[in-house]
Design a protein around this motif. Structure first.
Motif, mmCIF file in Angstrom:
data_model
loop_
_atom_site.group_PDB
_atom_site.id
_atom_site.type_symbol
_atom_site.label_atom_id
_atom_site.label_comp_id
_atom_site.label_asym_id
_atom_site.label_seq_id
_atom_site.Cartn_x
_atom_site.Cartn_y
_atom_site.Cartn_z
ATOM 1 N N TYR A 127 0.838 -1.196 0.000
ATOM 2 C CA TYR A 127 0.000 0.000 0.000
ATOM 3 C C TYR A 127 0.881 1.257 0.000
ATOM 4 O O TYR A 127 0.692 2.166 -0.803
ATOM 5 N N SER A 128 1.862 1.304 0.881
ATOM 6 C CA SER A 128 2.760 2.455 0.954
ATOM 7 C C SER A 128 3.557 2.630 -0.336
ATOM 8 O O SER A 128 3.719 3.746 -0.838
ATOM 9 N N HIS A 129 4.041 1.540 -0.892
ATOM 10 C CA HIS A 129 4.836 1.615 -2.121
ATOM 11 C C HIS A 129 4.002 2.102 -3.307
ATOM 12 O O HIS A 129 4.517 2.790 -4.188
ATOM 13 N N ALA A 130 2.716 1.766 -3.318
ATOM 14 C CA ALA A 130 1.845 2.262 -4.392
ATOM 15 C C ALA A 130 1.798 3.786 -4.361
ATOM 16 O O ALA A 130 1.865 4.450 -5.410
ATOM 17 N N PHE A 131 1.711 4.366 -3.180
ATOM 18 C CA PHE A 131 1.699 5.825 -3.069
ATOM 19 C C PHE A 131 3.045 6.433 -3.418
ATOM 20 O O PHE A 131 3.118 7.489 -4.034
ATOM 21 N N GLU A 132 4.120 5.781 -3.019
ATOM 22 C CA GLU A 132 5.448 6.280 -3.381
ATOM 23 C C GLU A 132 5.596 6.329 -4.903
ATOM 24 O O GLU A 132 6.066 7.334 -5.453
ATOM 25 N N LEU A 133 5.194 5.258 -5.568
ATOM 26 C CA LEU A 133 5.294 5.204 -7.027
ATOM 27 C C LEU A 133 4.408 6.254 -7.675
ATOM 28 O O LEU A 133 4.855 7.015 -8.546
ATOM 29 N N ALA A 134 3.156 6.315 -7.267
ATOM 30 C CA ALA A 134 2.215 7.248 -7.891
ATOM 31 C C ALA A 134 2.657 8.697 -7.704
ATOM 32 O O ALA A 134 2.638 9.492 -8.649
ATOM 33 N N LEU A 135 3.072 9.049 -6.506
ATOM 34 C CA LEU A 135 3.485 10.427 -6.272
ATOM 35 C C LEU A 135 4.794 10.734 -6.984
ATOM 36 O O LEU A 135 4.970 11.838 -7.518
#
Length: 146
Positions: free
Chosen positions: A43-51
């Motif tokens: 979940y956290s990595h998805a936000f890191e990638l998207a941002l």
């Protein structure tokens, strides 16, 4: 009650890692303690990638002759069962629906950002507000039960 955290950075790739780290940390704040580590990290990595991709787009698509003091505004919204992020820049407007899918057969160096964002987020939208491009991203916690 939703809470917000705002961050404003110079429109410069020097700040990309900071923006990505903030996204990962913000996402980790909404993950319940009982969630297993692997699910929480995904979940956290998805936000890191998207941002990372959204910030990179905001910096790389600056208008020719843009002033050196351009900023990228990032706002995290901690929602009851997930996280929302808004990225704002003052570049020229664009049509989100008209951005072509990447050509995977050419293996080019660019053009994958929006595709990746759409793959890892539940919701991606764009609008123009008072001279600002506003890209909104959100992802619910799949393990939240809602």
């Amino acid at each position: 009650m939703n809470q917000r955290l705002s961050l404003e950075l110079p429109a410069n790739l020097t700040y990309l890692a900071l923006a990505a780290q903030m996204a990962g940390q913000a996402a980790s704040c909404v993950i319940p303690r009982q969630v297993n580590r692997v699910t929480g990290q995904a979940y956290s990595h998805a936000f890191e990638l998207a941002l990372s991709e959204a910030f990179t787009n905001a910096v790389q698509h600056q208008d020719d002759g843009a002033p050196p003091d351009l900023r990228v505004k990032i706002e995290f919204e901690f929602q009851g069962c997930g996280l929302g992020v808004t990225i704002k820049d003052q570049n020229n407007s664009f049509n989100l629906a008209a951005v072509p899918a990447p050509d995977f057969s050419s293996h080019g160096d660019g053009g994958y950002g929006l595709f990746l964002i759409q793959q890892v987020m539940d919701h991606v939208s764009y609008e123009r507000q008072q001279g600002w491009n506003v890209v909104s991203l959100s992802k619910k916690l799949s393990f939240c039960g809602q």
